[in-house]
Design a protein around this motif. Structure first.
Motif, PDB file in Angstrom:
ATOM      1  N   SER A 164       0.841  -1.189   0.000  1.00 33.12           N
ATOM      2  CA  SER A 164       0.000   0.000   0.000  1.00 33.12           C
ATOM      3  C   SER A 164       0.873   1.234   0.000  1.00 33.12           C
ATOM      4  O   SER A 164       2.079   1.175   0.223  1.00 33.12           O
ATOM      5  N   GLY A 165       0.234   2.377  -0.245  1.00 37.62           N
ATOM      6  CA  GLY A 165       0.954   3.638  -0.214  1.00 37.62           C
ATOM      7  C   GLY A 165       1.307   4.030   1.199  1.00 37.62           C
ATOM      8  O   GLY A 165       1.002   3.344   2.170  1.00 37.62           O
ATOM      9  N   SER A 166       1.919   5.188   1.341  1.00 37.09           N
ATOM     10  CA  SER A 166       2.381   5.629   2.652  1.00 37.09           C
ATOM     11  C   SER A 166       1.229   5.936   3.596  1.00 37.09           C
ATOM     12  O   SER A 166       1.343   5.801   4.802  1.00 37.09           O
ATOM     13  N   GLY A 167       0.117   6.379   3.046  1.00 38.49           N
ATOM     14  CA  GLY A 167      -1.026   6.702   3.901  1.00 38.49           C
ATOM     15  C   GLY A 167      -0.858   7.993   4.667  1.00 38.49           C
ATOM     16  O   GLY A 167      -1.651   8.299   5.571  1.00 38.49           O
ATOM     17  N   LEU A 168       0.167   8.793   4.330  1.00 39.34           N
ATOM     18  CA  LEU A 168       0.422  10.018   5.083  1.00 39.34           C
ATOM     19  C   LEU A 168      -0.738  11.002   4.977  1.00 39.34           C
ATOM     20  O   LEU A 168      -1.085  11.680   5.957  1.00 39.34           O
ATOM     21  N   GLU A 169      -1.331  11.093   3.794  1.00 43.53           N
ATOM     22  CA  GLU A 169      -2.435  12.035   3.618  1.00 43.53           C
ATOM     23  C   GLU A 169      -3.617  11.645   4.495  1.00 43.53           C
ATOM     24  O   GLU A 169      -4.235  12.490   5.159  1.00 43.53           O
ATOM     25  N   ALA A 170      -3.935  10.353   4.518  1.00 42.24           N
ATOM     26  CA  ALA A 170      -5.035   9.882   5.361  1.00 42.24           C
ATOM     27  C   ALA A 170      -4.712  10.077   6.835  1.00 42.24           C
ATOM     28  O   ALA A 170      -5.573  10.471   7.626  1.00 42.24           O
ATOM     29  N   ALA A 171      -3.470   9.803   7.227  1.00 43.90           N
ATOM     30  CA  ALA A 171      -3.070   9.980   8.628  1.00 43.90           C
ATOM     31  C   ALA A 171      -3.174  11.443   9.037  1.00 43.90           C
ATOM     32  O   ALA A 171      -3.638  11.764  10.140  1.00 43.90           O
ATOM     33  N   SER A 172      -2.745  12.340   8.152  1.00 44.44           N
ATOM     34  CA  SER A 172      -2.815  13.769   8.454  1.00 44.44           C
ATOM     35  C   SER A 172      -4.261  14.228   8.598  1.00 44.44           C
ATOM     36  O   SER A 172      -4.603  14.982   9.519  1.00 44.44           O
ATOM     37  N   ARG A 175      -5.606  12.980  11.882  1.00 46.64           N
ATOM     38  CA  ARG A 175      -5.105  13.783  13.003  1.00 46.64           C
ATOM     39  C   ARG A 175      -5.890  15.081  13.133  1.00 46.64           C
ATOM     40  O   ARG A 175      -6.298  15.469  14.238  1.00 46.64           O
ATOM     41  N   ASP A 176      -6.133  15.753  12.007  1.00 43.71           N
ATOM     42  CA  ASP A 176      -6.879  17.012  12.048  1.00 43.71           C
ATOM     43  C   ASP A 176      -8.300  16.798  12.535  1.00 43.71           C
ATOM     44  O   ASP A 176      -8.844  17.614  13.286  1.00 43.71           O
ATOM     45  N   LEU A 177      -8.913  15.706  12.113  1.00 47.16           N
ATOM     46  CA  LEU A 177     -10.281  15.425  12.545  1.00 47.16           C
ATOM     47  C   LEU A 177     -10.321  15.165  14.053  1.00 47.16           C
ATOM     48  O   LEU A 177     -11.200  15.670  14.760  1.00 47.16           O
ATOM     49  N   LEU A 178      -9.352  14.399  14.554  1.00 42.83           N
ATOM     50  CA  LEU A 178      -9.310  14.120  15.992  1.00 42.83           C
ATOM     51  C   LEU A 178      -9.101  15.401  16.792  1.00 42.83           C
ATOM     52  O   LEU A 178      -9.708  15.602  17.847  1.00 42.83           O
ATOM     53  N   ALA A 179      -8.228  16.279  16.298  1.00 43.84           N
ATOM     54  CA  ALA A 179      -7.955  17.532  17.000  1.00 43.84           C
ATOM     55  C   ALA A 179      -9.206  18.405  17.093  1.00 43.84           C
ATOM     56  O   ALA A 179      -9.358  19.184  18.047  1.00 43.84           O
ATOM     57  N   ALA A 192     -11.663   6.074   9.980  1.00 45.64           N
ATOM     58  CA  ALA A 192     -11.161   5.575   8.700  1.00 45.64           C
ATOM     59  C   ALA A 192     -12.127   5.920   7.573  1.00 45.64           C
ATOM     60  O   ALA A 192     -11.715   6.340   6.482  1.00 45.64           O
ATOM     61  N   ASP A 193     -13.413   5.750   7.825  1.00 52.71           N
ATOM     62  CA  ASP A 193     -14.406   6.054   6.805  1.00 52.71           C
ATOM     63  C   ASP A 193     -14.375   7.541   6.440  1.00 52.71           C
ATOM     64  O   ASP A 193     -14.512   7.910   5.265  1.00 52.71           O
ATOM     65  N   ALA A 194     -14.170   8.394   7.431  1.00 60.42           N
ATOM     66  CA  ALA A 194     -14.170   9.844   7.196  1.00 60.42           C
ATOM     67  C   ALA A 194     -13.003  10.290   6.324  1.00 60.42           C
ATOM     68  O   ALA A 194     -13.110  11.294   5.609  1.00 60.42           O
ATOM     69  N   VAL A 195     -11.888   9.573   6.396  1.00 60.23           N
ATOM     70  CA  VAL A 195     -10.714   9.974   5.608  1.00 60.23           C
ATOM     71  C   VAL A 195     -10.490   9.067   4.405  1.00 60.23           C
ATOM     72  O   VAL A 195      -9.458   9.147   3.739  1.00 60.23           O
ATOM     73  N   GLY A 196     -11.468   8.204   4.128  1.00 66.01           N
ATOM     74  CA  GLY A 196     -11.382   7.361   2.947  1.00 66.01           C
ATOM     75  C   GLY A 196     -10.347   6.264   3.022  1.00 66.01           C
ATOM     76  O   GLY A 196      -9.693   5.943   2.027  1.00 66.01           O
ATOM     77  N   ALA A 197     -10.183   5.674   4.210  1.00 67.45           N
ATOM     78  CA  ALA A 197      -9.197   4.602   4.381  1.00 67.45           C
ATOM     79  C   ALA A 197      -9.857   3.407   5.054  1.00 67.45           C
ATOM     80  O   ALA A 197     -10.992   3.488   5.521  1.00 67.45           O
ATOM     81  N   ARG A 198      -9.134   2.297   5.109  1.00 69.56           N
ATOM     82  CA  ARG A 198      -9.578   1.142   5.886  1.00 69.56           C
ATOM     83  C   ARG A 198      -8.954   1.217   7.264  1.00 69.56           C
ATOM     84  O   ARG A 198      -7.866   1.792   7.432  1.00 69.56           O
ATOM     85  N   PRO A 199      -9.613   0.666   8.272  1.00 73.17           N
ATOM     86  CA  PRO A 199      -9.156   0.870   9.655  1.00 73.17           C
ATOM     87  C   PRO A 199      -7.717   0.456   9.933  1.00 73.17           C
ATOM     88  O   PRO A 199      -6.942   1.236  10.489  1.00 73.17           O
ATOM     89  N   PHE A 200      -7.359  -0.773   9.568  1.00 75.17           N
ATOM     90  CA  PHE A 200      -6.017  -1.212   9.962  1.00 75.17           C
ATOM     91  C   PHE A 200      -4.908  -0.502   9.196  1.00 75.17           C
ATOM     92  O   PHE A 200      -3.907  -0.089   9.799  1.00 75.17           O
ATOM     93  N   PRO A 201      -5.032  -0.297   7.853  1.00 74.98           N
ATOM     94  CA  PRO A 201      -4.007   0.494   7.170  1.00 74.98           C
ATOM     95  C   PRO A 201      -3.887   1.918   7.726  1.00 74.98           C
ATOM     96  O   PRO A 201      -2.784   2.464   7.814  1.00 74.98           O
ATOM     97  N   LEU A 202      -5.034   2.515   8.101  1.00 75.45           N
ATOM     98  CA  LEU A 202      -4.968   3.854   8.698  1.00 75.45           C
ATOM     99  C   LEU A 202      -4.240   3.808  10.031  1.00 75.45           C
ATOM    100  O   LEU A 202      -3.393   4.668  10.317  1.00 75.45           O
ATOM    101  N   LEU A 203      -4.545   2.819  10.838  1.00 72.90           N
ATOM    102  CA  LEU A 203      -3.880   2.677  12.131  1.00 72.90           C
ATOM    103  C   LEU A 203      -2.376   2.552  11.952  1.00 72.90           C
ATOM    104  O   LEU A 203      -1.589   3.203  12.653  1.00 72.90           O
ATOM    105  N   ARG A 207       0.383   5.485  13.042  1.00 70.78           N
ATOM    106  CA  ARG A 207       1.461   5.172  13.977  1.00 70.78           C
ATOM    107  C   ARG A 207       2.823   5.435  13.341  1.00 70.78           C
ATOM    108  O   ARG A 207       3.744   5.923  14.004  1.00 70.78           O
ATOM    109  N   ASP A 208       2.951   5.135  12.043  1.00 70.97           N
ATOM    110  CA  ASP A 208       4.207   5.419  11.347  1.00 70.97           C
ATOM    111  C   ASP A 208       4.475   6.917  11.284  1.00 70.97           C
ATOM    112  O   ASP A 208       5.620   7.366  11.405  1.00 70.97           O
TER     113      ASP A 208
END
Length: 283
Positions: A164-172, A175-179, A192-203, A207-208
């Motif tokens: 899979s890709g780096s997922g940095l965009e989804a992680a970012s 993070r903004d949504l949580l903040a 995960a649904d809100a940022v267009g990702a699957r739960p475990f890849p987002l997790l 973390r990365d």
């Protein structure tokens, strides 16, 4: 402890998962099956159960793993009985986690019915604790980690980590949504649904990128925001509510772990410093 007790329940933000915390001494389970998986963390004593043609013994510190629709029993393996905390995830949930980890389609099986796995034990117990404290992001994240641990370490299927890709965009974005939602954070699945990702890849990507899983990052952000509010003179009780902690004791526990002092002591010290600065003679 001779008194028996049992609490069987569901958390509304952990759909499809039953939870059981129990202590049994004389109680026995007759032959039965579940339509879900069973992840049972034994916290004291010994449970014994007939399963797949043999007698399994699960001592304190172990985790019993039972597959759906598998006939089994349950009884005390020692006179004092046993205590355990159990997760009953649906077959679809396990299959989804397995797919994210790279397993072939279908519901995985477990090669061993009783495992010694300190990390899995910790995750099962922490999922219970987070659910009981209504920490929805932590509970959903810890549940996902527990299921992933069980599948990746104890499944009889071979897993191949998907590319899979780096997922940095989804992680970012996560993070903004949580903040922005400190008081009412989403579950991991909702995040995960809100940022267009699957739960475990987002997790994994989160973390990365930030060194912590989302629920732990959320706690750090709550404490960081609490410090800012305490600096303005707000009371610890009001701050606890404002940043989404259950109560002041919950704030104090995490604040002291991260900052090193309780929020009240921090507030007093900051107030003294600010007053001292205010009385300093002009240059």
């Amino acid at each position: 402890m001779t008194e028996e007790s049992a609490h069987y329940w569901q958390h509304p933000d952990l759909p499809g998962v039953d939870l059981l915390r129990a202590h049994y001494v004389r109680h026995t389970f007759g032959k039965h099956t579940h339509d879900s998986y069973v992840l049972a963390s034994i916290t004291s004593g010994v449970e014994a159960f007939h399963y797949r043609g043999g007698l399994e013994v699960a001592p304190a510190g172990s985790v019993a793993l039972v597959e759906p629709d598998r006939l089994h029993t349950g009884h005390a393996g020692v006179p004092d009985g046993w205590s355990y905390q159990v997760l009953y995830p649906g077959a679809a949930q396990i299959a989804a986690v397995a797919a994210e980890l790279g397993a072939a389609p279908g519901s995985p099986g477990f090669g061993t019915a009783v495992v010694q796995d300190d990390e899995l034990t910790r995750l099962v117990l922490q999922t219970h604790q987070a659910a009981e404290q209504n920490q929805v992001l932590a509970a959903s994240t810890l549940l996902r980690l527990a299921l992933a641990r069980a599948v990746s370490r104890h499944s009889s299927q071979r897993l191949v980590r998907p590319v899979s890709g780096s997922g940095l965009e989804a992680a970012s974005a996560a993070r903004d949504l949580l903040a922005s939602r400190l008081e009412q954070p989403p579950t991991l699945e909702q995040l995960a649904d809100a940022v267009g990702a699957r739960p475990f890849p987002l997790l994994r990507a989160f973390r990365d990128a930030y060194g912590l899983p989302p629920h732990a990052w959320l706690t750090q952000q709550r404490v960081r925001t609490a410090r800012t509010l305490l600096d303005t003179g707000a009371s610890p009780a009001d701050v606890a509510v404002a940043v989404g902690f259950v109560d002041q004791a919950h704030l104090t526990r995490h604040f002291r772990r991260i900052v090193g002092v309780p929020p009240g002591a921090y507030r007093r010290a900051r107030k003294n410093v600010q007053e001292t600065i205010g009385r300093s003679p002009a240059a």
